[in-house]
Design a protein around this motif. Structure first.
Motif, PDB file in Angstrom:
ATOM      1  N   GLN A  15       0.825  -1.205   0.000  1.00  0.00           N
ATOM      2  CA  GLN A  15       0.000   0.000   0.000  1.00  0.00           C
ATOM      3  C   GLN A  15       0.857   1.253   0.000  1.00  0.00           C
ATOM      4  O   GLN A  15       0.540   2.234  -0.676  1.00  0.00           O
ATOM      5  CB  GLN A  15      -0.930   0.000   1.214  1.00  0.00           C
ATOM      6  CG  GLN A  15      -2.036  -1.030   1.145  1.00  0.00           C
ATOM      7  CD  GLN A  15      -2.784  -1.161   2.461  1.00  0.00           C
ATOM      8  OE1 GLN A  15      -2.250  -0.863   3.529  1.00  0.00           O
ATOM      9  NE2 GLN A  15      -4.028  -1.611   2.390  1.00  0.00           N
ATOM     10  N   TYR A  16       1.948   1.221   0.742  1.00  0.00           N
ATOM     11  CA  TYR A  16       2.837   2.380   0.792  1.00  0.00           C
ATOM     12  C   TYR A  16       3.450   2.655  -0.576  1.00  0.00           C
ATOM     13  O   TYR A  16       3.526   3.807  -1.018  1.00  0.00           O
ATOM     14  CB  TYR A  16       3.942   2.142   1.818  1.00  0.00           C
ATOM     15  CG  TYR A  16       5.029   3.205   1.795  1.00  0.00           C
ATOM     16  CD1 TYR A  16       4.847   4.434   2.413  1.00  0.00           C
ATOM     17  CD2 TYR A  16       6.230   2.973   1.126  1.00  0.00           C
ATOM     18  CE1 TYR A  16       5.832   5.410   2.380  1.00  0.00           C
ATOM     19  CE2 TYR A  16       7.222   3.942   1.094  1.00  0.00           C
ATOM     20  CZ  TYR A  16       7.018   5.157   1.723  1.00  0.00           C
ATOM     21  OH  TYR A  16       7.998   6.117   1.674  1.00  0.00           O
ATOM     22  N   ARG A  17       3.864   1.611  -1.262  1.00  0.00           N
ATOM     23  CA  ARG A  17       4.489   1.786  -2.578  1.00  0.00           C
ATOM     24  C   ARG A  17       3.532   2.390  -3.593  1.00  0.00           C
ATOM     25  O   ARG A  17       3.936   3.114  -4.499  1.00  0.00           O
ATOM     26  CB  ARG A  17       4.999   0.446  -3.090  1.00  0.00           C
ATOM     27  CG  ARG A  17       6.246  -0.065  -2.359  1.00  0.00           C
ATOM     28  CD  ARG A  17       6.559  -1.493  -2.720  1.00  0.00           C
ATOM     29  NE  ARG A  17       7.793  -1.956  -2.090  1.00  0.00           N
ATOM     30  CZ  ARG A  17       8.121  -3.236  -1.932  1.00  0.00           C
ATOM     31  NH1 ARG A  17       7.289  -4.185  -2.370  1.00  0.00           N
ATOM     32  NH2 ARG A  17       9.242  -3.578  -1.338  1.00  0.00           N
ATOM     33  N   SER A  18       2.233   2.108  -3.442  1.00  0.00           N
ATOM     34  CA  SER A  18       1.249   2.616  -4.397  1.00  0.00           C
ATOM     35  C   SER A  18       0.696   3.984  -4.007  1.00  0.00           C
ATOM     36  O   SER A  18      -0.051   4.586  -4.763  1.00  0.00           O
ATOM     37  CB  SER A  18       0.089   1.616  -4.525  1.00  0.00           C
ATOM     38  OG  SER A  18      -0.597   1.489  -3.285  1.00  0.00           O
ATOM     39  N   ASP A  19       1.049   4.468  -2.822  1.00  0.00           N
ATOM     40  CA  ASP A  19       0.537   5.745  -2.338  1.00  0.00           C
ATOM     41  C   ASP A  19       1.665   6.771  -2.346  1.00  0.00           C
ATOM     42  O   ASP A  19       2.396   6.921  -1.371  1.00  0.00           O
ATOM     43  CB  ASP A  19      -0.033   5.580  -0.923  1.00  0.00           C
ATOM     44  CG  ASP A  19      -0.579   6.899  -0.369  1.00  0.00           C
ATOM     45  OD1 ASP A  19      -0.775   7.836  -1.164  1.00  0.00           O
ATOM     46  OD2 ASP A  19      -0.789   6.983   0.853  1.00  0.00           O
TER      47      ASP A  19
END
Length: 303
Positions: A61-65
């Motif tokens: 999720q962090y990588r996509s945000d």
């Protein structure tokens, strides 16, 4: 209409206030252990929840945000620490559940302020426990692997402070374990198992436990799983304790202006686990677990 407009503004104000709260971003895995650390962090910081927002994201999720702009980042586990330390963000980074050597390697190349709450216990804590629990046993052996070999000198120095004679042997492969154990084990002594994937893993744990047991050696380890499997004792931190500890470090960081993390350190909170069935087999009468932990804490405070 003016009255309706005023009412809308009054209702919208709390929502705007929440949206503008400084964000503390916690990134970790999907496993229950990481979630337990986060839950304990949230509980430790509950009284401060009106001042900032605490959110959890998985590494994916962090990588996509890419739009996140936290004032402080917390990485739980190795994967999260590597991901966040490589990101081009200015927010300080606190790494939790990260081995000390991994933290030092990341900190050398990090482009932002960084601190850590190490996965391991301090060496002095292991030795304080076995000195308090086993006062008649002053011979301590330890087999060190590629990860823990650098601790040999520090281990001997910590042993001197506890009036313990430390004998170490180093190995580079699992097949060398049995011979190394023979070098360091002493009658009525202690075998200290430190975190090292070559020395202690799913394949070697039985060898460590059974060899120590049949020789009357007290095996002291670093996890509850080892104690349950047949080690005499272990000192370790639970996910709840890691979360409480990390929460206190976050509070200290946010109380500074600008945000500034406290120094990296070993966990302050810990638990002692004892296998009393093994203790009886070794004819040892050990105090309750919470009493042993309290005695170790008292010694640490006194020092």
């Amino acid at each position: 209409m003016p009255a309706l407009a005023l009412l809308f503004c009054l209702l919208a104000m709390p929502l705007l206030a929440v949206a503008e709260l400084p964000r503390v971003l916690v990134v970790g895995g999907e496993n229950t252990y990481h979630w337990a650390v986060f839950a304990a962090m949230r509980q430790a910081l509950a009284r401060d929840s009106a001042h900032y927002e605490l959110v959890y994201r998985t590494v994916e999720q962090y990588r996509s945000d890419s739009g996140s702009r936290p004032v402080l980042r917390v990485a739980v586990g190795v994967a999260a620490a590597r991901t966040l330390s490589a990101a081009r963000e200015d927010a300080p980074l606190l790494c939790v559940l990260l081995p000390r050597d991994d933290y030092l390697a990341l900190a050398r190349s990090a482009g932002t302020e960084m601190s850590g709450l190490f996965l391991e216990q301090p060496l002095s804590r292991y030795l304080a426990l076995l000195r308090l629990a086993l006062p008649q046993r002053d011979q301590v052996g330890a087999v060190l692997g590629p990860v823990s070999a650098a601790l040999a000198a520090d281990l001997r120095q910590a042993g001197e402070r506890q009036r313990l004679q430390i004998t170490t042997a180093s190995i580079t492969a699992e097949r060398e374990l049995t011979a190394a154990m023979e070098q360091v084990m002493r009658p009525s002594g202690v075998l200290l198992a430190l975190p090292d994937p070559v020395v202690v893993n799913a394949d070697t744990a039985r060898t460590l436990i059974m060899t120590a047991y049949h020789r009357g050696i007290a095996l002291v380890g670093y996890s509850q799983a080892l104690a349950k499997a047949g080690a005499l004792m272990a000192v370790h931190s639970t996910p709840e304790q890691f979360g409480q500890d990390a929460g206190e470090m976050v509070r200290a960081a946010l109380s500074a202006s600008p945000v500034h993390l406290p120094p990296a350190r070993h966990p302050a909170y810990f638990t002692v686990s004892v296998n009393y069935q093994v203790a009886r087999a070794l004819e040892l009468n050990l105090p309750p677990e919470d009493r042993l932990a309290a005695l170790v804490r008292q010694q640490e405070v006194a020092q």
